[in-house]
Design a protein around this motif. Sequence first.
Motif, PDB file in Angstrom:
ATOM      1  N   MET A 147      49.482  14.108 -35.405  1.00 30.19           N
ATOM      2  CA  MET A 147      48.620  13.112 -34.860  1.00 30.19           C
ATOM      3  C   MET A 147      48.958  12.661 -33.289  1.00 30.19           C
ATOM      4  SD  MET A 147      50.175   9.966 -36.915  1.00 30.19           S
ATOM      5  CE  MET A 147      49.388   8.822 -36.114  1.00 30.19           C
ATOM      6  N   TYR A 148      50.054  13.209 -32.797  1.00 26.08           N
ATOM      7  CA  TYR A 148      50.369  12.825 -31.526  1.00 26.08           C
ATOM      8  C   TYR A 148      50.064  14.025 -30.371  1.00 26.08           C
ATOM      9  CZ  TYR A 148      53.116   9.430 -33.880  1.00 26.08           C
ATOM     10  OH  TYR A 148      53.612   8.386 -34.848  1.00 26.08           O
ATOM     11  N   ASP A 149      50.215  15.267 -30.915  1.00 25.45           N
ATOM     12  CA  ASP A 149      49.884  16.351 -29.968  1.00 25.45           C
ATOM     13  C   ASP A 149      49.206  17.435 -30.577  1.00 25.45           C
ATOM     14  OD1 ASP A 149      49.866  18.025 -27.664  1.00 25.45           O
ATOM     15  OD2 ASP A 149      51.926  18.509 -27.977  1.00 25.45           O
ATOM     16  N   ALA A 150      47.788  17.715 -30.533  1.00 23.17           N
ATOM     17  CA  ALA A 150      47.290  18.800 -31.059  1.00 23.17           C
ATOM     18  C   ALA A 150      47.633  20.181 -30.623  1.00 23.17           C
ATOM     19  CB  ALA A 150      45.958  18.681 -30.711  1.00 23.17           C
ATOM     20  N   ASN A 151      48.521  20.238 -29.658  1.00 26.70           N
ATOM     21  CA  ASN A 151      49.027  21.312 -29.347  1.00 26.70           C
ATOM     22  C   ASN A 151      50.472  21.612 -29.861  1.00 26.70           C
ATOM     23  OD1 ASN A 151      46.796  22.491 -28.037  1.00 26.70           O
ATOM     24  ND2 ASN A 151      47.268  21.073 -26.040  1.00 26.70           N
ATOM     25  N   ALA A 152      50.841  20.829 -30.435  1.00 27.79           N
ATOM     26  CA  ALA A 152      52.343  20.873 -30.994  1.00 27.79           C
ATOM     27  C   ALA A 152      52.543  22.244 -31.630  1.00 27.79           C
ATOM     28  CB  ALA A 152      52.677  19.671 -32.067  1.00 27.79           C
ATOM     29  N   VAL A 153      53.759  22.768 -31.467  1.00 27.58           N
ATOM     30  CA  VAL A 153      54.171  24.103 -32.048  1.00 27.58           C
ATOM     31  C   VAL A 153      55.502  23.829 -32.753  1.00 27.58           C
ATOM     32  CG1 VAL A 153      55.043  26.569 -31.854  1.00 27.58           C
ATOM     33  CG2 VAL A 153      52.917  25.557 -30.306  1.00 27.58           C
ATOM     34  N   SER A 169      55.115  20.270 -22.720  1.00 25.63           N
ATOM     35  CA  SER A 169      54.758  20.899 -21.464  1.00 25.63           C
ATOM     36  C   SER A 169      54.379  22.539 -21.775  1.00 25.63           C
ATOM     37  CB  SER A 169      55.329  20.724 -20.195  1.00 25.63           C
ATOM     38  OG  SER A 169      56.746  21.158 -20.211  1.00 25.63           O
ATOM     39  N   LYS A 170      55.394  23.156 -22.340  1.00 21.31           N
ATOM     40  CA  LYS A 170      55.173  24.553 -22.837  1.00 21.31           C
ATOM     41  C   LYS A 170      54.271  24.589 -23.827  1.00 21.31           C
ATOM     42  CE  LYS A 170      58.130  25.544 -19.563  1.00 21.31           C
ATOM     43  NZ  LYS A 170      57.523  26.243 -18.380  1.00 21.31           N
ATOM     44  N   ALA A 171      54.285  23.787 -24.800  1.00 14.76           N
ATOM     45  CA  ALA A 171      53.531  23.695 -25.983  1.00 14.76           C
ATOM     46  C   ALA A 171      51.988  23.943 -25.638  1.00 14.76           C
ATOM     47  CB  ALA A 171      53.834  22.748 -27.078  1.00 14.76           C
ATOM     48  N   ALA A 172      51.670  23.139 -24.431  1.00  7.43           N
ATOM     49  CA  ALA A 172      50.168  22.956 -24.134  1.00  7.43           C
ATOM     50  C   ALA A 172      49.941  24.426 -23.856  1.00  7.43           C
ATOM     51  CB  ALA A 172      50.321  21.889 -22.776  1.00  7.43           C
TER      52      ALA A 172
END
Length: 253
Positions: A147-153, A169-172
């Motif tokens: 819910m905080y970052d859709a690109n989270a890994v 920044s890298k997960a994006a």
Amino acid sequence: MVSIEYSPNARARCQACRDKIAKGDIRVCAKSGAPVSRNGGYTNQYHHAECYTNRKDFTSLWGFYKLDKEDQKKFMTEEQKRKHFPPPPPGEDVKRNANAADCTDQNTVAKKQKKSGDVFSITGLKYAEASATTGDKVTLRREPENMYDANAVKVLNGYGQLIGRIDKSKAAILSPKMKKLEEECHKQQLKMVVEGTIASAGDGYQQLVEVVFKKIPMKTIASTAKPSAKSATARIIPNPYAKSATASKSNDC
């Protein structure tokens, strides 16, 4: 007023030894006690700091603490050095050297590991379910439901426990790449697996991981996931309370 400073030029002459004060040398500037002109002007008398003998305590001179720390120590007594530059507590030097060595180790590892795989930083170690040490194998998975970052890994260990997440920044960049490779592998009936190896011990807040992308055939995954014939066959346990067919015939007779 008496002040101490670094000489901005080489024009002044020391009033004690009469030699020129070189640019950058430490000098003491003493203003004359009375005006030398009707306009109320004062003259400045300069001395080499080593030649100035009118004051024993240089720490009270104006501008003293603007000098470099090493230059300050030259004009301090041992007691003043202990007061203004107290030694670190026992073990602090070892801790600082260890942290510096760890940071250097992380930078060295990052440079070396980039040749064989991509190196990313894992964050959120304080909120992880488990920790990892250098050499541990981990798995990276996208977390679009975050819910905080859709690109989270997220980074998981071999037991599926959360170790941390790739730096935002890298997960994006990494997450869209993983999604694209997954779609390409699905068309080719392949499965894309992102594996990693912990490359540094970390500092309690973040640590490095070397990431490698692997394509595995679906048949291989199916064969490893398919249960064996023995385990698939159900074990039949006879019911001791059920009457056999022969016993029922004999009773009928």
